[in-house]
Scaffold this motif. Structure first.
Motif, PDB file in Angstrom:
ATOM      1  N   PRO A 116      26.356  17.587  45.035  1.00 16.19           N
ATOM      2  CA  PRO A 116      25.625  17.846  43.998  1.00 16.19           C
ATOM      3  C   PRO A 116      26.455  18.218  42.757  1.00 16.19           C
ATOM      4  CG  PRO A 116      24.877  19.372  45.999  1.00 16.19           C
ATOM      5  CD  PRO A 116      26.383  18.618  46.511  1.00 16.19           C
ATOM      6  N   ASP A 117      27.730  18.802  42.884  1.00 17.57           N
ATOM      7  CA  ASP A 117      28.465  18.786  41.941  1.00 17.57           C
ATOM      8  C   ASP A 117      28.958  17.684  41.438  1.00 17.57           C
ATOM      9  OD1 ASP A 117      28.311  21.791  41.944  1.00 17.57           O
ATOM     10  OD2 ASP A 117      29.972  21.866  43.805  1.00 17.57           O
ATOM     11  N   PHE A 118      29.478  16.636  42.344  1.00 20.35           N
ATOM     12  CA  PHE A 118      29.935  15.498  41.643  1.00 20.35           C
ATOM     13  C   PHE A 118      28.755  14.737  41.176  1.00 20.35           C
ATOM     14  CE2 PHE A 118      33.636  16.163  44.595  1.00 20.35           C
ATOM     15  CZ  PHE A 118      34.591  15.968  43.651  1.00 20.35           C
ATOM     16  N   ASP A 119      27.406  14.973  41.626  1.00 18.45           N
ATOM     17  CA  ASP A 119      26.622  14.070  41.033  1.00 18.45           C
ATOM     18  C   ASP A 119      26.022  14.614  39.603  1.00 18.45           C
ATOM     19  OD1 ASP A 119      25.553  12.718  43.171  1.00 18.45           O
ATOM     20  OD2 ASP A 119      24.493  14.158  43.980  1.00 18.45           O
ATOM     21  N   THR A 120      26.725  15.763  39.104  1.00 20.43           N
ATOM     22  CA  THR A 120      26.437  15.968  37.735  1.00 20.43           C
ATOM     23  C   THR A 120      27.703  15.991  36.835  1.00 20.43           C
ATOM     24  OG1 THR A 120      26.532  18.406  38.127  1.00 20.43           O
ATOM     25  CG2 THR A 120      24.161  17.095  38.098  1.00 20.43           C
ATOM     26  N   ALA A 121      28.617  15.859  37.616  1.00 17.95           N
ATOM     27  CA  ALA A 121      30.075  15.879  37.053  1.00 17.95           C
ATOM     28  C   ALA A 121      30.555  15.198  35.642  1.00 17.95           C
ATOM     29  CB  ALA A 121      31.276  15.462  38.068  1.00 17.95           C
ATOM     30  N   VAL A 122      29.696  14.265  35.367  1.00 17.67           N
ATOM     31  CA  VAL A 122      30.028  13.858  34.085  1.00 17.67           C
ATOM     32  C   VAL A 122      29.276  14.293  32.944  1.00 17.67           C
ATOM     33  CG1 VAL A 122      30.170  11.506  32.831  1.00 17.67           C
ATOM     34  CG2 VAL A 122      30.798  11.425  35.180  1.00 17.67           C
ATOM     35  N   LEU A 123      29.820  15.477  32.471  1.00 17.18           N
ATOM     36  CA  LEU A 123      29.079  16.313  31.372  1.00 17.18           C
ATOM     37  C   LEU A 123      27.836  16.679  31.797  1.00 17.18           C
ATOM     38  CD1 LEU A 123      29.946  13.749  28.402  1.00 17.18           C
ATOM     39  CD2 LEU A 123      31.154  15.879  29.112  1.00 17.18           C
ATOM     40  N   GLY A 124      27.651  16.946  33.112  1.00 16.02           N
ATOM     41  CA  GLY A 124      26.358  17.460  33.438  1.00 16.02           C
ATOM     42  C   GLY A 124      25.207  16.373  33.453  1.00 16.02           C
ATOM     43  N   LEU A 125      25.443  15.233  33.122  1.00 17.79           N
ATOM     44  CA  LEU A 125      24.385  14.112  32.907  1.00 17.79           C
ATOM     45  C   LEU A 125      24.431  13.053  33.909  1.00 17.79           C
ATOM     46  CD1 LEU A 125      24.670  14.087  29.117  1.00 17.79           C
ATOM     47  CD2 LEU A 125      22.956  15.104  30.410  1.00 17.79           C
TER      48      LEU A 125
END
Length: 181
Positions: A116-125
């Motif tokens: 889940p953290d990597f799923d939003t790793a690009v600027l939270g988007l």
């Protein structure tokens, strides 16, 4: 004259031959370096803050994955340059492998849990999952090469047991790769 020419050719041919050494300490040092890099990666994975702050941590993990890949590839070179090991040296290497295994499992489990953290790793988007999957695939392939190079140097009795160890490591890698597929 002929004798000195023959001696010169002999010396030249010896210079071209590479000396194959039995270097269990070199293999063990490589495996210990991998273990240390895995500990660093695991520590970094513990710092995922969630949301937009994941970008910097994800980049750090990406860099550490590349360092780990380089360390594994270096270990493969060391193993390839090593001659066949005797029973005592084989036991030293096996001990290092058995010490390394839980570190591999720990990092892979941590990477699975961090999806889940990597799923939003690009600027939270956006997701970095494709990069993680690529890193995992590269690490698995390099680990398989290291394993093959190392096992080929061990005594036959230990070589016969090695597929069981590799199968377990591969199982963890496949699970992690599938998580990011």
């Amino acid at each position: 004259m002929f004798r000195s020419l023959l001696f010169g050719l002999f010396v030249a041919s010896l210079a071209q031959c590479s000396v194959i050494k039995r270097d269990a300490p070199g293999i063990v040092a490589s495996l210990n370096a991998i273990s240390s890099q895995l500990a660093t990666m695991n520590s970094t994975l513990n710092t995922f803050p969630g949301g937009a702050g994941n970008t910097l941590v994800a980049l750090q993990v990406q860099g550490e994955a590349q360092t780990l890949l380089d360390t594994i590839n270096n270990g493969t070179k060391v193993a390839n340059q090593t001659g066949p090991l005797d029973v005592n040296d084989s036991a030293l290497v096996v001990d290092a492998v058995l010490t390394l295994q839980p570190n591999i499992y720990g990092v892979l489990n941590h990477i699975i849990a961090a999806k889940p953290d990597f799923d939003t790793a690009v600027l939270g988007l956006a997701s970095a999952a494709i990069l993680v999957k690529s890193d995992l695939t590269n690490l698995k392939n390099s680990t398989d090469q290291l394993f093959s190079a190392t096992v080929s140097k061990l005594v036959t009795d230990i070589q016969n047991l090695a597929p069981l160890v590799q199968a377990l490591v591969d199982l963890y890698f496949v699970e992690a790769i599938n998580t990011y597929s």
